[in-house]
Design an enzyme around this catalytic site. Structure first.
Site, PDB file in Angstrom:
ATOM      1  N   ARG A   1       0.826  -1.216   0.000  1.00  0.00           N
ATOM      2  CA  ARG A   1       0.000   0.000   0.000  1.00  0.00           C
ATOM      3  C   ARG A   1       0.857   1.261   0.000  1.00  0.00           C
ATOM      4  O   ARG A   1       0.596   2.192  -0.772  1.00  0.00           O
ATOM      5  CB  ARG A   1      -0.969   0.005   1.176  1.00  0.00           C
ATOM      6  CG  ARG A   1      -2.051  -1.048   1.045  1.00  0.00           C
ATOM      7  CD  ARG A   1      -2.927  -1.115   2.267  1.00  0.00           C
ATOM      8  NE  ARG A   1      -2.092  -1.449   3.422  1.00  0.00           N
ATOM      9  CZ  ARG A   1      -2.379  -1.128   4.680  1.00  0.00           C
ATOM     10  NH1 ARG A   1      -3.467  -0.454   4.971  1.00  0.00           N
ATOM     11  NH2 ARG A   1      -1.588  -1.482   5.654  1.00  0.00           N
TER      12      ARG A   1
ATOM     13  N   ASN B   1      -6.220  -2.577   2.205  1.00  0.00           N
ATOM     14  CA  ASN B   1      -6.209  -4.028   2.323  1.00  0.00           C
ATOM     15  C   ASN B   1      -7.641  -4.531   2.398  1.00  0.00           C
ATOM     16  O   ASN B   1      -8.500  -3.881   2.993  1.00  0.00           O
ATOM     17  CB  ASN B   1      -5.474  -4.477   3.592  1.00  0.00           C
ATOM     18  CG  ASN B   1      -3.967  -4.406   3.462  1.00  0.00           C
ATOM     19  OD1 ASN B   1      -3.420  -4.360   2.373  1.00  0.00           O
ATOM     20  ND2 ASN B   1      -3.296  -4.399   4.595  1.00  0.00           N
TER      21      ASN B   1
END
Length: 89
Positions: A18, A36
């Site tokens: 990320r 996520n």
């Protein structure tokens, strides 16, 4: 606004995916978010010009060094949403 909506699967959580996505998106002048998912995938919504979206889409298939990307499912979507930056949500 043109956006890329993608789901990335493989070893993509717990490997700085990320944050690396944020870095890549900002470097390519994109706005949006990444997060996520409970099933182990990473979801990405990135908006901006086509060149930046293509660069990010290509990078998503590689990911950061510790990641192992198995698959990227991506679509182009139109969005009226205006993002001020690129965030992890």
């Amino acid at each position: 606004m043109q956006c890329l909506h993608a789901f990335v699967s493989g070893r993509v959580q717990g490997v700085w995916f990320r944050q690396s996505t944020v870095d890549q998106a900002i470097a390519n002048g994109l706005t949006g978010w990444t997060r996520n998912l409970p099933d182990g995938r990473v979801e990405v919504m990135a908006c901006g010009d086509e060149a930046g979206l293509l660069l990010l889409e290509a990078w998503l298939s590689l990911g950061p060094e510790l990641a192992t990307v198995a698959e990227v499912e991506s679509t182009r979507v139109e969005s009226d949403e205006c993002y001020s930056g690129f965030d992890i949500i």
